[in-house]
Design a protein around this motif. Structure first.
Motif, PDB file in Angstrom:
ATOM      1  N   ALA A 142       0.812  -1.223   0.000  1.00 25.43           N
ATOM      2  CA  ALA A 142       0.000   0.000   0.000  1.00 25.43           C
ATOM      3  C   ALA A 142       0.843   1.269   0.000  1.00 25.43           C
ATOM      4  O   ALA A 142       0.292   2.377  -0.033  1.00 25.43           O
ATOM      5  N   LEU A 143       2.169   1.127   0.009  1.00 25.01           N
ATOM      6  CA  LEU A 143       3.048   2.285   0.145  1.00 25.01           C
ATOM      7  C   LEU A 143       2.857   3.275  -0.999  1.00 25.01           C
ATOM      8  O   LEU A 143       2.948   2.927  -2.173  1.00 25.01           O
ATOM      9  N   GLY A 144       2.598   4.544  -0.618  1.00 24.30           N
ATOM     10  CA  GLY A 144       2.426   5.596  -1.614  1.00 24.30           C
ATOM     11  C   GLY A 144       3.550   6.608  -1.616  1.00 24.30           C
ATOM     12  O   GLY A 144       3.852   7.207  -2.648  1.00 24.30           O
ATOM     13  N   TYR A 145       4.199   6.818  -0.440  1.00 23.20           N
ATOM     14  CA  TYR A 145       5.248   7.836  -0.320  1.00 23.20           C
ATOM     15  C   TYR A 145       6.432   7.253   0.440  1.00 23.20           C
ATOM     16  O   TYR A 145       6.278   6.708   1.537  1.00 23.20           O
ATOM     17  N   LEU A 146       7.619   7.358  -0.143  1.00 23.13           N
ATOM     18  CA  LEU A 146       8.846   6.847   0.480  1.00 23.13           C
ATOM     19  C   LEU A 146       9.904   7.931   0.441  1.00 23.13           C
ATOM     20  O   LEU A 146      10.278   8.413  -0.633  1.00 23.13           O
ATOM     21  N   SER A 147      10.373   8.338   1.620  1.00 18.11           N
ATOM     22  CA  SER A 147      11.417   9.363   1.725  1.00 18.11           C
ATOM     23  C   SER A 147      12.534   8.852   2.623  1.00 18.11           C
ATOM     24  O   SER A 147      12.282   8.483   3.777  1.00 18.11           O
ATOM     25  N   ILE A 148      13.752   8.828   2.091  1.00 15.72           N
ATOM     26  CA  ILE A 148      14.922   8.380   2.856  1.00 15.72           C
ATOM     27  C   ILE A 148      15.987   9.449   2.731  1.00 15.72           C
ATOM     28  O   ILE A 148      16.408   9.796   1.614  1.00 15.72           O
ATOM     29  N   ARG A 149      16.431   9.964   3.884  1.00 23.10           N
ATOM     30  CA  ARG A 149      17.434  11.019   3.881  1.00 23.10           C
ATOM     31  C   ARG A 149      18.546  10.695   4.882  1.00 23.10           C
ATOM     32  O   ARG A 149      18.284  10.199   5.966  1.00 23.10           O
ATOM     33  N   GLN A 150      19.765  11.006   4.509  1.00 19.79           N
ATOM     34  CA  GLN A 150      20.918  10.921   5.399  1.00 19.79           C
ATOM     35  C   GLN A 150      21.026   9.553   6.078  1.00 19.79           C
ATOM     36  O   GLN A 150      21.151   9.444   7.289  1.00 19.79           O
ATOM     37  N   CYS A 151      20.976   8.512   5.276  1.00 22.20           N
ATOM     38  CA  CYS A 151      21.190   7.144   5.766  1.00 22.20           C
ATOM     39  C   CYS A 151      22.433   6.627   5.060  1.00 22.20           C
ATOM     40  O   CYS A 151      22.345   6.028   3.975  1.00 22.20           O
ATOM     41  N   SER A 152      23.593   6.864   5.648  1.00 21.34           N
ATOM     42  CA  SER A 152      24.869   6.694   4.947  1.00 21.34           C
ATOM     43  C   SER A 152      25.211   5.242   4.635  1.00 21.34           C
ATOM     44  O   SER A 152      26.017   4.980   3.746  1.00 21.34           O
ATOM     45  N   GLU A 210       5.487   8.587  -4.905  1.00 23.36           N
ATOM     46  CA  GLU A 210       6.642   9.475  -4.784  1.00 23.36           C
ATOM     47  C   GLU A 210       7.788   8.756  -4.075  1.00 23.36           C
ATOM     48  O   GLU A 210       7.590   8.123  -3.039  1.00 23.36           O
ATOM     49  N   ILE A 211       8.986   8.875  -4.631  1.00 25.69           N
ATOM     50  CA  ILE A 211      10.202   8.318  -4.034  1.00 25.69           C
ATOM     51  C   ILE A 211      11.224   9.438  -3.915  1.00 25.69           C
ATOM     52  O   ILE A 211      11.505  10.148  -4.889  1.00 25.69           O
ATOM     53  N   GLU A 212      11.789   9.574  -2.721  1.00 32.49           N
ATOM     54  CA  GLU A 212      12.827  10.582  -2.469  1.00 32.49           C
ATOM     55  C   GLU A 212      13.992   9.889  -1.761  1.00 32.49           C
ATOM     56  O   GLU A 212      13.832   9.342  -0.677  1.00 32.49           O
ATOM     57  N   ILE A 213      15.166   9.926  -2.378  1.00 32.86           N
ATOM     58  CA  ILE A 213      16.370   9.354  -1.775  1.00 32.86           C
ATOM     59  C   ILE A 213      17.432  10.442  -1.783  1.00 32.86           C
ATOM     60  O   ILE A 213      17.905  10.858  -2.846  1.00 32.86           O
ATOM     61  N   LEU A 272       3.460   6.335 -10.101  1.00 36.52           N
ATOM     62  CA  LEU A 272       4.642   7.085  -9.685  1.00 36.52           C
ATOM     63  C   LEU A 272       4.713   8.419 -10.421  1.00 36.52           C
ATOM     64  O   LEU A 272       4.876   8.467 -11.639  1.00 36.52           O
ATOM     65  N   SER A 273       4.598   9.519  -9.655  1.00 29.91           N
ATOM     66  CA  SER A 273       4.563  10.844 -10.271  1.00 29.91           C
ATOM     67  C   SER A 273       5.797  11.682  -9.948  1.00 29.91           C
ATOM     68  O   SER A 273       6.037  12.698 -10.606  1.00 29.91           O
ATOM     69  N   ALA A 274       6.581  11.284  -8.937  1.00 30.98           N
ATOM     70  CA  ALA A 274       7.747  12.080  -8.550  1.00 30.98           C
ATOM     71  C   ALA A 274       8.893  11.169  -8.138  1.00 30.98           C
ATOM     72  O   ALA A 274       8.709  10.243  -7.347  1.00 30.98           O
ATOM     73  N   LEU A 275      10.087  11.463  -8.653  1.00 34.89           N
ATOM     74  CA  LEU A 275      11.300  10.733  -8.305  1.00 34.89           C
ATOM     75  C   LEU A 275      12.403  11.748  -8.063  1.00 34.89           C
ATOM     76  O   LEU A 275      12.771  12.518  -8.956  1.00 34.89           O
ATOM     77  N   TYR A 276      12.914  11.790  -6.812  1.00 35.70           N
ATOM     78  CA  TYR A 276      13.965  12.730  -6.429  1.00 35.70           C
ATOM     79  C   TYR A 276      15.181  11.934  -5.939  1.00 35.70           C
ATOM     80  O   TYR A 276      15.071  11.157  -4.991  1.00 35.70           O
ATOM     81  N   ILE A 277      16.332  12.156  -6.577  1.00 37.00           N
ATOM     82  CA  ILE A 277      17.571  11.469  -6.203  1.00 37.00           C
ATOM     83  C   ILE A 277      18.635  12.527  -5.996  1.00 37.00           C
ATOM     84  O   ILE A 277      18.919  13.320  -6.900  1.00 37.00           O
ATOM     85  N   ASN A 278      19.235  12.547  -4.791  1.00 36.18           N
ATOM     86  CA  ASN A 278      20.181  13.610  -4.468  1.00 36.18           C
ATOM     87  C   ASN A 278      21.319  13.050  -3.626  1.00 36.18           C
ATOM     88  O   ASN A 278      21.093  12.344  -2.640  1.00 36.18           O
ATOM     89  N   ARG A 332       5.824  12.944 -13.403  1.00 32.42           N
ATOM     90  CA  ARG A 332       5.723  14.364 -13.723  1.00 32.42           C
ATOM     91  C   ARG A 332       6.938  15.161 -13.242  1.00 32.42           C
ATOM     92  O   ARG A 332       7.300  16.156 -13.866  1.00 32.42           O
ATOM     93  N   ASN A 333       7.532  14.741 -12.131  1.00 34.63           N
ATOM     94  CA  ASN A 333       8.651  15.481 -11.550  1.00 34.63           C
ATOM     95  C   ASN A 333       9.854  14.564 -11.398  1.00 34.63           C
ATOM     96  O   ASN A 333       9.777  13.532 -10.720  1.00 34.63           O
ATOM     97  N   LEU A 334      10.977  14.964 -11.989  1.00 33.68           N
ATOM     98  CA  LEU A 334      12.208  14.181 -11.923  1.00 33.68           C
ATOM     99  C   LEU A 334      13.352  15.108 -11.536  1.00 33.68           C
ATOM    100  O   LEU A 334      13.587  16.132 -12.180  1.00 33.68           O
ATOM    101  N   LYS A 335      14.043  14.736 -10.446  1.00 34.10           N
ATOM    102  CA  LYS A 335      15.162  15.541  -9.972  1.00 34.10           C
ATOM    103  C   LYS A 335      16.356  14.613  -9.727  1.00 34.10           C
ATOM    104  O   LYS A 335      16.263  13.665  -8.958  1.00 34.10           O
ATOM    105  N   ILE A 336      17.476  14.929 -10.378  1.00 35.75           N
ATOM    106  CA  ILE A 336      18.711  14.148 -10.219  1.00 35.75           C
ATOM    107  C   ILE A 336      19.822  15.128  -9.883  1.00 35.75           C
ATOM    108  O   ILE A 336      20.195  15.968 -10.717  1.00 35.75           O
ATOM    109  N   GLN A 337      20.345  15.055  -8.656  1.00 31.21           N
ATOM    110  CA  GLN A 337      21.339  16.029  -8.213  1.00 31.21           C
ATOM    111  C   GLN A 337      22.520  15.347  -7.530  1.00 31.21           C
ATOM    112  O   GLN A 337      22.342  14.437  -6.716  1.00 31.21           O
ATOM    113  N   LYS A 338      23.711  15.782  -7.882  1.00 30.01           N
ATOM    114  CA  LYS A 338      24.945  15.368  -7.219  1.00 30.01           C
ATOM    115  C   LYS A 338      25.078  13.850  -7.137  1.00 30.01           C
ATOM    116  O   LYS A 338      25.318  13.280  -6.071  1.00 30.01           O
TER     117      LYS A 338
END
Length: 482
Positions: free
Chosen positions: A248-258, A275-278, A297-303, A322-328
Motif C-alpha cells: 500500500a506504500l504511496g510515499y517513500l522518503s529516505i534522507r541521510q542514511c549513509s 513518490e520516491i525521495e532518496i 509514480l509521479s515524482a522521483l527525487y535522487i540527491n 511528472r517530476n524528476l530531480k537528479i542532483q549530485k
C-alpha cells in the motif's frame, strides 16, 4: 492537593496545574468527587512524586468512576512512577508524558485503558516502553516517542493491531521496531501458518536514531503502510530481510542514511507508489530489478547518492511521472537507452554526467515540460541550446534555469520561439555575454547572478536594456532593477 480541593468543585471537567513547584498529590478519599473530570495536565510541578498516594492505590484499583479522557504530565522532574491503576481509567483516550526525567520505568504499569487511542512520550529516561505498546492495545492508533535514550525497540512481539501512526525521533539506542528474538519466533509461527502480522500501520516516521540498523530484523512491515519517512539514521542497512516494501506504500522518503545500500529487491509491483525521495545516501547503489512501478509514480527525487551508477530500468515506461530531480550523483554516467517519459512536467539535473546524452536524445521530446533546471555537468557547452547539433527546447517551457556552465557564452536565438517562457535565470556562468536580438515577450522574471559580463550589458541604458525593459521583475546579482 487532595480531598479538600476536589470537594469544592464536584463538577470539575478539566484540571490544569502549571508552574506549582511545591505542589504534591496527597490523595483523594472521595473518588466520586472527581467523577466529572475529563482532562488533567500537571505541568512544571517539580515536587509531584506520584499521581496517587501508595496507600490509596489498592482502593482505586477496585473502583474509580472518573471519566478522565486526557492526561498530560509535563515537566514533573521528580515524578518517579506512574500509578499501576491506570488501566482502571476506562474513559482515558490520550496520555502524554513529557520531560519527566526521573520517571524510572513503564514496566510497573499493569496495563493501560482499553480505549486508549494516543500515547506521546518525550524526553523520559524510563525503561520498558514496550510494556505500553503490545498487541492487546486494540484501540491504540498513534504512538509518538522522542528523546528517550533507553529505548531499544518499540514492541516485544508485534505492533498493536489498529496502530496507524508511529513517530520515533532522537532515540539514539533504538535498534529495531520489534524485539529481535521475539520477532524471530513470530516469523516462525507466521511461516507455519499459526499467526500473521495483522497491524494496520499506515504512517511511519523515524528521525535521528543513530543505532537503528533495520526496521525489522525478521518478517515484513505491515502491507497497510502508506507513508515511510526515514531521516538521519546513519546505521540503517536494510528495510526488511526479505527485501519487500508494503504493497500500500504511496510515499517513500529516505534522507541521510549513509549505510543504506538498497530500498528493496523489487518494487515494480507496488502499484500504489506515487513518490520516491532518496537524499544523501552515499552507499545507495542499485535501484530494484525490474525498475519502478509505472502505474502511479509521479515524482522521483535522487540527491547525493555518490555510488549510484545508473537510473532505474525502463524509465520511459513511467507514464505517470511528472517530476524528476537528479542532483549530485557523479556515478551516473549512462543515460537510459529509451530516454525519459515524454510527459515529464519538471526536470532538474545538477552535477550529473548525463547532460550531454540527454541533449543528444532530445529535450524537445519532452512535450509537456514546463520547468527545466540544469546545473553543472556541461563544461564544454558554449551556447545553449546547441543549435549547431540540432538541440531544441520544448515550446511548452515556462521556467528555464541555467547554472554553473563555466564556458557558456551565448543564449541561442531559438529561445525566442518559447512563447510560454515566463522565468529565465542564469547563475554562475562567468563567460556568458550574448543574448539573441530579442527575448519572448512572455518573460516576467529575469534573474542573472554570477554572470558579470552579461550583468553589465543588462543595466539600465546598457546594450541589452531595450531587449529586457518590458520584463516585470529584473534582478542583477543582489540588486533588483524592477
Amino acid at each position: 492537593m487532595g480531598e479538600s480541593f476536589v470537594q469544592g468543585v464536584p463538577k470539575l471537567e478539566e484540571l490544569r496545574i502549571c508552574g506549582c513547584k511545591d505542589i504534591t498529590f496527597k490523595g483523594m478519599e472521595s473518588h466520586q468527587d472527581i467523577s466529572s473530570l475529563h482532562g488533567s495536565a500537571p505541568g512544571r510541578c517539580s515536587q509531584v512524586l506520584s499521581m496517587v498516594a501508595e496507600e490509596e492505590e489498592k482502593q482505586l484499583q477496585q473502583k474509580f468512576p472518573c471519566r478522565l479522557h486526557n492526561l498530560e504530565l509535563r515537566d514533573c522532574e521528580n515524578l518517579a512512577k506512574l500509578p499501576q491503576m491506570l488501566h482502571n481509567l476506562s474513559s482515558l483516550t490520550d496520555i502524554s508524558i513529557k520531560n519527566c526525567s526521573n520517571l524510572v520505568s513503564f514496566a510497573e504499569v499493569v496495563g493501560l485503558p482499553s480505549r486508549l487511542r494516543s500515547i506521546t512520550i518525550e524526553n523520559c529516561k524510563a525503561r520498558g516502553v514496550e510494556a505500553l505498546v503490545h498487541s492487546s492495545m486494540t484501540s491504540l492508533e498513534s504512538f509518538k516517542i522522542s528523546d528517550c535514550e533507553s529505548v531499544k525497540y518499540i514492541a516485544r512481539v508485534q505492533l498493536p493491531p489498529n496502530l496507524k501512526r508511529l513517530d520515533i525521533k532522537y532515540c539514539n539506542n533504538l535498534q529495531t521496531l520489534v524485539d529481535n528474538e521475539v520477532s524471530e519466533m513470530l516469523e516462525e509461527s507466521i511461516n507455519s501458518g499459526s499467526s500473521q502480522n495483522t497491524s494496520l500501520l499506515e504512517y511511519l516516521n523515524i528521525k535521528d536514531c543513530e543505532s537503528l540498523a533495520s526496521l525489522l530484523s525478521h518478517g515484513e512491515l505491515p502491507c497497510s503502510v502508506k507513508c515511510i519517512e526515514i531521516d538521519n539514521c546513519p546505521n540503517l542497512v536494510s528495510f526488511s530481510p526479505r527485501g519487500n516494501l508494503p504493497t500500500a506504500l504511496g510515499y517513500l522518503s529516505i534522507r541521510q542514511c549513509s549505510k543504506l545500500e538498497s530500498i528493496a529487491e523489487r518494487v515494480n509491483d507496488n502499484t500504489s507508489l506515487q513518490e520516491i525521495e532518496i537524499m544523501d545516501c552515499p552507499s545507495f547503489i542499485p535501484f530494484p530489478d525490474g525498475g519502478l512501478p509505472s502505474t502511479k509514480l509521479s515524482a522521483l527525487y535522487i540527491n547525493e547518492c555518490e555510488r549510484l551508477a545508473a537510473l532505474p530500468n525502463g524509465m520511459c515506461n513511467l507514464s505517470s511521472l511528472r517530476n524528476l530531480k537528479i542532483q549530485k550523483c557523479p556515478g551516473i554516467v549512462s543515460f537510459p537507452e529509451d530516454g525519459f517519459p515524454t510527459n515529464i512536467w519538471s526536470l532538474e539535473v545538477k552535477d550529473a554526467n548525463i547532460c550531454k546524452p540527454l541533449f543528444e536524445w532530445g529535450l524537445h521530446r519532452l512535450t509537456s515540460l514546463s520547468v527545466l533546471k540544469i546545473s553543472g555537468g556541461c563544461d564544454d557547452v558554449e551556447s545553449f541550446p546547441q543549435e549547431e547539433i540540432g538541440i531544441k527546447l520544448p515550446i511548452s517551457l515556462a521556467t528555464l534555469e541555467i547554472e554553473n556552465f563555466p564556458n557558456l557564452e551565448s543564449l541561442s536565438s531559438s529561445v525566442q520561439n518559447l512563447t510560454s517562457l515566463g522565468r529565465l535565470h542564469f547563475l554562475r556562468c562567468p563567460k556568458l555575454k550574448y543574448f539573441p536580438k530579442g527575448l519572448p515577450s512572455s518573460i516576467y522574471d529575469l534573474y542573472i547572478d554570477g554572470c558579470p559580463l552579461l550583468e553589465e550589458k543588462c543595466k539600465k541604458n546598457a546594450e541589452y536594456w531595450p531587449i529586457i525593459a518590458n520584463v516585470i521583475m529584473i534582478r542583477l546579482g543582489e540588486r533588483r532593477i524592477y
